[in-house]
Design a protein around this motif. Structure first.
Motif, PDB file in Angstrom:
ATOM      1  N   ALA A  20       0.825  -1.211   0.000  1.00 17.99           N
ATOM      2  CA  ALA A  20       0.000   0.000   0.000  1.00 17.99           C
ATOM      3  C   ALA A  20       0.860   1.262   0.000  1.00 17.99           C
ATOM      4  O   ALA A  20       0.558   2.232  -0.711  1.00 17.99           O
ATOM      5  CB  ALA A  20      -0.936  -0.010   1.212  1.00 17.99           C
ATOM      6  N   LYS A  21       1.938   1.256   0.764  1.00 21.69           N
ATOM      7  CA  LYS A  21       2.843   2.409   0.779  1.00 21.69           C
ATOM      8  C   LYS A  21       3.421   2.655  -0.616  1.00 21.69           C
ATOM      9  O   LYS A  21       3.394   3.780  -1.129  1.00 21.69           O
ATOM     10  CB  LYS A  21       3.998   2.167   1.756  1.00 21.69           C
ATOM     11  CG  LYS A  21       3.647   2.147   3.229  1.00 21.69           C
ATOM     12  CD  LYS A  21       4.912   1.851   4.027  1.00 21.69           C
ATOM     13  CE  LYS A  21       4.658   1.661   5.497  1.00 21.69           C
ATOM     14  NZ  LYS A  21       5.899   1.327   6.243  1.00 21.69           N
ATOM     15  N   SER A  22       3.952   1.608  -1.218  1.00 14.98           N
ATOM     16  CA  SER A  22       4.626   1.748  -2.517  1.00 14.98           C
ATOM     17  C   SER A  22       3.646   2.059  -3.635  1.00 14.98           C
ATOM     18  O   SER A  22       3.955   2.835  -4.545  1.00 14.98           O
ATOM     19  CB  SER A  22       5.404   0.462  -2.844  1.00 14.98           C
ATOM     20  OG  SER A  22       6.418   0.232  -1.898  1.00 14.98           O
ATOM     21  N   PHE A  23       2.459   1.463  -3.589  1.00 15.49           N
ATOM     22  CA  PHE A  23       1.489   1.697  -4.650  1.00 15.49           C
ATOM     23  C   PHE A  23       1.038   3.157  -4.663  1.00 15.49           C
ATOM     24  O   PHE A  23       0.907   3.764  -5.735  1.00 15.49           O
ATOM     25  CB  PHE A  23       0.283   0.773  -4.484  1.00 15.49           C
ATOM     26  CG  PHE A  23      -0.678   0.832  -5.638  1.00 15.49           C
ATOM     27  CD1 PHE A  23      -0.380   0.209  -6.837  1.00 15.49           C
ATOM     28  CD2 PHE A  23      -1.884   1.520  -5.527  1.00 15.49           C
ATOM     29  CE1 PHE A  23      -1.252   0.276  -7.912  1.00 15.49           C
ATOM     30  CE2 PHE A  23      -2.768   1.595  -6.590  1.00 15.49           C
ATOM     31  CZ  PHE A  23      -2.449   0.971  -7.785  1.00 15.49           C
ATOM     32  N   GLY A  24       0.805   3.726  -3.495  1.00 15.63           N
ATOM     33  CA  GLY A  24       0.402   5.127  -3.432  1.00 15.63           C
ATOM     34  C   GLY A  24       1.467   6.071  -3.937  1.00 15.63           C
ATOM     35  O   GLY A  24       1.154   7.157  -4.460  1.00 15.63           O
ATOM     36  N   ARG A  25       2.739   5.673  -3.830  1.00 21.87           N
ATOM     37  CA  ARG A  25       3.848   6.485  -4.342  1.00 21.87           C
ATOM     38  C   ARG A  25       4.125   6.222  -5.823  1.00 21.87           C
ATOM     39  O   ARG A  25       5.041   6.821  -6.389  1.00 21.87           O
ATOM     40  CB  ARG A  25       5.140   6.176  -3.555  1.00 21.87           C
ATOM     41  CG  ARG A  25       5.136   6.600  -2.117  1.00 21.87           C
ATOM     42  CD  ARG A  25       6.557   6.568  -1.555  1.00 21.87           C
ATOM     43  NE  ARG A  25       7.150   5.243  -1.640  1.00 21.87           N
ATOM     44  CZ  ARG A  25       7.170   4.357  -0.649  1.00 21.87           C
ATOM     45  NH1 ARG A  25       6.611   4.663   0.511  1.00 21.87           N
ATOM     46  NH2 ARG A  25       7.742   3.181  -0.813  1.00 21.87           N
ATOM     47  N   ARG A  26       3.398   5.303  -6.407  1.00 20.14           N
ATOM     48  CA  ARG A  26       3.595   4.881  -7.803  1.00 20.14           C
ATOM     49  C   ARG A  26       4.972   4.259  -8.024  1.00 20.14           C
ATOM     50  O   ARG A  26       5.525   4.318  -9.120  1.00 20.14           O
ATOM     51  CB  ARG A  26       3.405   6.055  -8.767  1.00 20.14           C
ATOM     52  CG  ARG A  26       1.990   6.592  -8.851  1.00 20.14           C
ATOM     53  CD  ARG A  26       1.854   7.588 -10.002  1.00 20.14           C
ATOM     54  NE  ARG A  26       0.474   8.009 -10.208  1.00 20.14           N
ATOM     55  CZ  ARG A  26      -0.089   9.060  -9.613  1.00 20.14           C
ATOM     56  NH1 ARG A  26       0.633   9.799  -8.760  1.00 20.14           N
ATOM     57  NH2 ARG A  26      -1.347   9.386  -9.854  1.00 20.14           N
ATOM     58  N   SER A  27       5.524   3.646  -6.984  1.00 21.04           N
ATOM     59  CA  SER A  27       6.820   2.988  -7.120  1.00 21.04           C
ATOM     60  C   SER A  27       6.669   1.472  -7.239  1.00 21.04           C
ATOM     61  O   SER A  27       7.660   0.741  -7.172  1.00 21.04           O
ATOM     62  CB  SER A  27       7.728   3.336  -5.940  1.00 21.04           C
ATOM     63  OG  SER A  27       7.162   2.905  -4.714  1.00 21.04           O
ATOM     64  N   LEU A  28       5.441   1.017  -7.421  1.00 21.38           N
ATOM     65  CA  LEU A  28       5.162  -0.420  -7.532  1.00 21.38           C
ATOM     66  C   LEU A  28       4.054  -0.619  -8.560  1.00 21.38           C
ATOM     67  O   LEU A  28       3.084   0.135  -8.596  1.00 21.38           O
ATOM     68  CB  LEU A  28       4.742  -0.976  -6.172  1.00 21.38           C
ATOM     69  CG  LEU A  28       4.262  -2.423  -6.089  1.00 21.38           C
ATOM     70  CD1 LEU A  28       4.684  -3.043  -4.753  1.00 21.38           C
ATOM     71  CD2 LEU A  28       2.737  -2.519  -6.229  1.00 21.38           C
ATOM     72  N   LYS A  29       4.217  -1.644  -9.386  1.00 23.15           N
ATOM     73  CA  LYS A  29       3.195  -1.986 -10.376  1.00 23.15           C
ATOM     74  C   LYS A  29       2.742  -3.430 -10.175  1.00 23.15           C
ATOM     75  O   LYS A  29       3.559  -4.311  -9.913  1.00 23.15           O
ATOM     76  CB  LYS A  29       3.739  -1.809 -11.792  1.00 23.15           C
ATOM     77  CG  LYS A  29       3.946  -0.361 -12.219  1.00 23.15           C
ATOM     78  CD  LYS A  29       4.350  -0.297 -13.685  1.00 23.15           C
ATOM     79  CE  LYS A  29       4.477   1.144 -14.162  1.00 23.15           C
ATOM     80  NZ  LYS A  29       4.810   1.205 -15.613  1.00 23.15           N
ATOM     81  N   LEU A  30       1.448  -3.626 -10.323  1.00 21.10           N
ATOM     82  CA  LEU A  30       0.914  -4.976 -10.246  1.00 21.10           C
ATOM     83  C   LEU A  30       0.935  -5.690 -11.591  1.00 21.10           C
ATOM     84  O   LEU A  30       0.812  -6.915 -11.648  1.00 21.10           O
ATOM     85  CB  LEU A  30      -0.513  -4.954  -9.693  1.00 21.10           C
ATOM     86  CG  LEU A  30      -0.644  -5.095  -8.172  1.00 21.10           C
ATOM     87  CD1 LEU A  30       0.026  -3.926  -7.458  1.00 21.10           C
ATOM     88  CD2 LEU A  30      -2.098  -5.209  -7.755  1.00 21.10           C
ATOM     89  N   TYR A  31       1.069  -4.916 -12.684  1.00 22.65           N
ATOM     90  CA  TYR A  31       1.157  -5.530 -14.007  1.00 22.65           C
ATOM     91  C   TYR A  31       1.800  -4.546 -14.972  1.00 22.65           C
ATOM     92  O   TYR A  31       1.911  -3.348 -14.691  1.00 22.65           O
ATOM     93  CB  TYR A  31      -0.231  -5.945 -14.502  1.00 22.65           C
ATOM     94  CG  TYR A  31      -1.113  -4.789 -14.926  1.00 22.65           C
ATOM     95  CD1 TYR A  31      -1.358  -4.528 -16.269  1.00 22.65           C
ATOM     96  CD2 TYR A  31      -1.716  -3.959 -13.980  1.00 22.65           C
ATOM     97  CE1 TYR A  31      -2.167  -3.484 -16.660  1.00 22.65           C
ATOM     98  CE2 TYR A  31      -2.530  -2.909 -14.362  1.00 22.65           C
ATOM     99  CZ  TYR A  31      -2.749  -2.670 -15.700  1.00 22.65           C
ATOM    100  OH  TYR A  31      -3.548  -1.618 -16.094  1.00 22.65           O
ATOM    101  N   ASP A  32       2.206  -5.059 -16.125  1.00 20.97           N
ATOM    102  CA  ASP A  32       2.832  -4.255 -17.172  1.00 20.97           C
ATOM    103  C   ASP A  32       1.738  -3.773 -18.127  1.00 20.97           C
ATOM    104  O   ASP A  32       1.136  -4.569 -18.855  1.00 20.97           O
ATOM    105  CB  ASP A  32       3.858  -5.124 -17.916  1.00 20.97           C
ATOM    106  CG  ASP A  32       4.656  -4.342 -18.945  1.00 20.97           C
ATOM    107  OD1 ASP A  32       4.044  -3.568 -19.710  1.00 20.97           O
ATOM    108  OD2 ASP A  32       5.886  -4.526 -19.008  1.00 20.97           O
TER     109      ASP A  32
END
Length: 313
Positions: free
Chosen positions: A277-289
């Protein structure tokens, strides 16, 4: 660490008399102005209390920002299987993790730590879910239909979903702890996110574990096909990418078993979800390409008919 929140939440939900208001009162004792909704959801076999918590981020949509929103959904049939079983059942672990995450995020805000994006957390509270006859122990059921829960939890505001669910009643996952699924989006089973694998080995200190999916697993309940369990049912009701977070065991454990929850495993899963949740909100993590997904669709077309119960009727 979320041991404190897990223990506190467990003490509340391990009760014949627990309801959604009990959990809401606990969360409001942490942060009085927390955005919490509780209301009954009535199904064909009884009712349960829906619990929704929205935790605004610094630049989330509720604050007028554009940071992405992640949904953390605690999936289950029920917290208890009374009267067949006395006490909290293994099937409740998804709800327990979701409630502990809400408590931790609210406590973080009290201490000055805010995520960038909004976090939506939801589960339902039912201490006496029905069971289905089975030898040697009854299976867990639910008072409400899966489609009802999906309709309550999945909204256009969600840019990604993590679905946490007890997934112990099988022989295809042979590991104590938790495992993640490949990303599922609009009927496609996609490549497992490398970002999630990285975070999983960081939070656990071990090699990541990924559980297998079949096409049947990502179709709606009610079609008389075999499903591993309900962990990927949210993927049938949203266009957002969905990843299952399975609480797992080395041996086959029924969902209606009592005394079968392991706090260290739940803490691992909860810490992992918090870091996502931390990384996703920062846009530093992707669940898919995104580019690869677009190419898949251009080559093979839409697969969203797998999200529908009767796509060609």
């Amino acid at each position: 660490m979320l041991f404190k929140q897990l223990i506190e939440a467990f003490d509340i939900i391990d009760s014949k008399n627990v309801n959604g208001n009990s959990v809401a009162s606990y969360l409001k004792s942490i942060k009085q102005d927390a955005d919490i909704q509780v209301y009954p959801l009535v199904g064909p076999k009884g009712s349960t209390d829906m619990l929704k918590i929205r935790i605004p981020g610094l630049h989330g949509k509720t604050s007028g920002g554009d940071a992405p929103t992640i949904g953390l959904l605690g999936r289950l049939g029920g917290l208890g299987a009374r009267p067949e079983r006395i006490g909290y059942v293994s099937d409740g672990d998804g709800a327990l993790v979701a409630i502990a995450l809400a408590a931790k995020l609210l406590d973080m805000q009290n201490k000055g730590d805010f995520l960038e994006g909004d976090v939506f957390i939801s589960t339902h509270i039912c201490p006496d879910a029905p069971t289905a006859p089975h030898v040697p122990v009854p299976f867990m059921g639910s008072p409400v239909e899966m489609a009802q829960v999906n309709a309550e939890e999945l909204t256009p505001e969600l840019d990604a979903v993590l679905s946490v669910d007890t997934t112990k009643g099988n022989r295809v996952i042979n590991h104590n702890g938790f495992a993640i699924s490949p990303t599922v989006k609009e009927g496609y089973i996609l490549r497992t996110s490398e970002d999630l694998l990285d975070l999983m080995q960081i939070t656990t200190g071990k090699l990541p574990k990924v559980f297998p999916l079949t096409q049947q697993d990502i179709t709606p309940y009610g079609n008389d096909l075999h499903h591993l369990n309900s962990i990927l049912q949210p993927a049938t009701a949203t266009d957002a990418p969905v990843v299952g977070i399975a609480i797992t065991t080395e041996t086959t454990v029924p969902g209606c078993a009592t005394g079968a929850s392991h706090m260290t495993d739940l803490d691992d899963a909860a810490r992992f979800m918090l870091e996502v949740a931390k990384s996703f909100g920062r846009r530093s993590l992707k669940l898919y390409d995104e580019e690869e997904f677009e190419k898949l669709q251009s080559l093979y077309g839409s697969m969203n008919h797998f999200q529908k119960l009767n796509p060609f009727s």
